[in-house]
Design a protein around this motif. Structure first.
Motif, mmCIF file in Angstrom:
data_model
loop_
_atom_site.group_PDB
_atom_site.id
_atom_site.type_symbol
_atom_site.label_atom_id
_atom_site.label_comp_id
_atom_site.label_asym_id
_atom_site.label_seq_id
_atom_site.Cartn_x
_atom_site.Cartn_y
_atom_site.Cartn_z
ATOM 1 N N HIS A 109 0.802 -1.223 0.000
ATOM 2 C CA HIS A 109 0.000 0.000 0.000
ATOM 3 C C HIS A 109 0.835 1.273 0.000
ATOM 4 O O HIS A 109 0.281 2.365 0.040
ATOM 5 C CB HIS A 109 -0.970 0.013 1.178
ATOM 6 N N GLY A 110 2.139 1.148 0.012
ATOM 7 C CA GLY A 110 2.986 2.331 -0.133
ATOM 8 C C GLY A 110 3.679 2.760 1.146
ATOM 9 O O GLY A 110 4.182 1.935 1.892
ATOM 10 N N ASP A 111 3.693 4.065 1.385
ATOM 11 C CA ASP A 111 4.438 4.708 2.469
ATOM 12 C C ASP A 111 4.189 4.020 3.817
ATOM 13 O O ASP A 111 3.084 4.012 4.331
ATOM 14 C CB ASP A 111 4.028 6.184 2.545
ATOM 15 N N LEU A 112 5.258 3.460 4.381
ATOM 16 C CA LEU A 112 5.126 2.707 5.627
ATOM 17 C C LEU A 112 4.996 3.605 6.857
ATOM 18 O O LEU A 112 4.479 3.170 7.877
ATOM 19 C CB LEU A 112 6.322 1.771 5.801
ATOM 20 N N GLU A 133 3.071 6.144 7.412
ATOM 21 C CA GLU A 133 1.696 6.496 7.730
ATOM 22 C C GLU A 133 0.734 5.352 7.430
ATOM 23 O O GLU A 133 -0.461 5.566 7.288
ATOM 24 C CB GLU A 133 1.288 7.750 6.953
ATOM 25 N N ASN A 134 1.244 4.138 7.401
ATOM 26 C CA ASN A 134 0.435 2.985 7.052
ATOM 27 C C ASN A 134 0.000 2.271 8.341
ATOM 28 O O ASN A 134 0.756 1.504 8.933
ATOM 29 C CB ASN A 134 1.241 2.040 6.152
ATOM 30 N N ALA A 135 -1.232 2.513 8.779
ATOM 31 C CA ALA A 135 -1.735 1.953 10.033
ATOM 32 C C ALA A 135 -1.827 0.430 9.971
ATOM 33 O O ALA A 135 -1.558 -0.255 10.973
ATOM 34 C CB ALA A 135 -3.098 2.546 10.356
ATOM 35 N N GLU A 136 -2.198 -0.109 8.830
ATOM 36 C CA GLU A 136 -2.291 -1.564 8.680
ATOM 37 C C GLU A 136 -0.934 -2.220 8.892
ATOM 38 O O GLU A 136 -0.825 -3.255 9.539
ATOM 39 C CB GLU A 136 -2.823 -1.928 7.294
ATOM 40 N N TYR A 137 0.098 -1.597 8.334
ATOM 41 C CA TYR A 137 1.452 -2.128 8.484
ATOM 42 C C TYR A 137 1.872 -2.133 9.947
ATOM 43 O O TYR A 137 2.370 -3.127 10.458
ATOM 44 C CB TYR A 137 2.433 -1.314 7.637
ATOM 45 N N HIS A 138 1.656 -0.998 10.630
ATOM 46 C CA HIS A 138 2.065 -0.889 12.035
ATOM 47 C C HIS A 138 1.282 -1.850 12.921
ATOM 48 O O HIS A 138 1.841 -2.457 13.844
ATOM 49 C CB HIS A 138 1.925 0.551 12.521
ATOM 50 N N ALA A 139 0.000 -2.018 12.642
ATOM 51 C CA ALA A 139 -0.808 -2.961 13.412
ATOM 52 C C ALA A 139 -0.324 -4.390 13.197
ATOM 53 O O ALA A 139 -0.228 -5.180 14.147
ATOM 54 C CB ALA A 139 -2.277 -2.834 13.025
ATOM 55 N N ALA A 140 -0.003 -4.749 11.975
ATOM 56 C CA ALA A 140 0.478 -6.098 11.669
ATOM 57 C C ALA A 140 1.838 -6.349 12.317
ATOM 58 O O ALA A 140 2.098 -7.439 12.843
ATOM 59 C CB ALA A 140 0.562 -6.305 10.155
ATOM 60 N N ARG A 141 2.706 -5.338 12.289
ATOM 61 C CA ARG A 141 4.022 -5.485 12.941
ATOM 62 C C ARG A 141 3.869 -5.645 14.456
ATOM 63 O O ARG A 141 4.588 -6.428 15.076
ATOM 64 C CB ARG A 141 4.908 -4.272 12.634
ATOM 65 N N GLU A 142 2.944 -4.902 15.033
ATOM 66 C CA GLU A 142 2.694 -5.024 16.474
ATOM 67 C C GLU A 142 2.169 -6.429 16.794
ATOM 68 O O GLU A 142 2.614 -7.058 17.756
ATOM 69 C CB GLU A 142 1.685 -3.968 16.923
ATOM 70 N N GLN A 143 1.246 -6.921 15.977
ATOM 71 C CA GLN A 143 0.712 -8.270 16.165
ATOM 72 C C GLN A 143 1.822 -9.305 16.025
ATOM 73 O O GLN A 143 1.873 -10.276 16.778
ATOM 74 C CB GLN A 143 -0.410 -8.549 15.154
ATOM 75 N N GLN A 144 2.715 -9.087 15.079
ATOM 76 C CA GLN A 144 3.845 -10.002 14.895
ATOM 77 C C GLN A 144 4.716 -10.029 16.154
ATOM 78 O O GLN A 144 5.163 -11.092 16.579
ATOM 79 C CB GLN A 144 4.681 -9.587 13.683
ATOM 80 N N GLY A 145 4.923 -8.882 16.748
ATOM 81 C CA GLY A 145 5.704 -8.815 17.986
ATOM 82 C C GLY A 145 5.059 -9.608 19.119
ATOM 83 O O GLY A 145 5.740 -10.311 19.866
#
Length: 158
Positions: free
Chosen positions: A39-42, A44-56
Motif C-alpha cells: 500500500h505504499g508509504d510505511l 503512515e500505514n496503520a495496517e502495516y504498524h498494526a500487523a508489525r505489532e501483532q507479529q511482535g
C-alpha cells in the motif's frame, strides 16, 4: 537450572497453542505485513504498524511458551501411587471452618493456574499449606486478613 512442575494436560495445552502460533498465526501476520507494504508509504500505514505489532506479540508468546516448556518438569499424576495425601495434581475439597464454605481446587503448575477453573498454583499459600496433608486434617492458611482454618474434606487422585 530450576525445573517447574507442570501437568501433562498443561504441557499439551501449551504444545497446541505453540503449534497454532507457528503454523497459523505467524504465517497469517507475515502475509498481512506483505499486503500492507504494497500500500505504499510505511510511515503512515496503520495496517502495516498494526500487523508489525501483532507479529511482535506472536513472537513474544512463542518465546514465552518455548521457555516454559524447556524449564518444565512434566508430572503425570496418574503414574504416582495414591497415598491419600495431597500432592501436585490432586483435587482437594476443603471446608472453611469459619464460614462452612466448601471449595474444590486442583493443584497445578504456576502457568496452569486458573481460579475460574478451580485450579490453583502449587506455589499459592493454600496449596503450600495443603501439600502432604490428608482427609480430616485441619490446615491454617496465612492470608493478608489473618489466618484462615480449613479442613480437608476430600482428596481425589485423578
Amino acid at each position: 537450572m530450576q525445573k517447574y512442575p507442570m501437568t501433562v494436560e498443561g504441557e499439551n495445552a501449551l504444545q497446541v497453542e505453540l503449534k497454532e502460533l507457528k503454523t497459523v498465526q505467524r504465517p497469517a501476520v507475515i502475509k498481512d505485513i506483505a499486503l500492507a507494504r504494497e500500500h505504499g508509504d510505511l510511515k503512515e500505514n496503520a495496517e502495516y504498524h498494526a500487523a508489525r505489532e501483532q507479529q511482535g506479540f506472536i513472537e513474544g508468546r512463542i518465546q514465552d511458551i518455548e521457555g516454559k516448556l524447556s524449564t518444565s518438569q512434566i508430572i503425570d499424576v496418574k503414574t504416582i501411587p495414591y497415598t491419600g495425601k495431597v500432592f501436585f495434581g490432586t483435587t482437594v475439597t476443603i471446608i472453611n471452618l469459619d464460614t462452612d464454605a466448601t471449595v474444590t481446587y486442583r493443584i497445578v503448575g504456576d502457568d496452569e493456574a486458573d481460579i475460574k477453573k478451580s485450579r490453583i498454583s502449587i506455589s499459592s499459600p493454600i496449596a503450600r499449606a495443603l501439600i502432604g496433608k490428608e482427609e480430616g486434617d485441619v490446615v491454617v492458611v496465612r492470608v493478608p486478613a489473618g489466618d484462615v482454618e480449613y479442613e480437608i474434606d476430600n482428596v481425589e487422585h485423578i
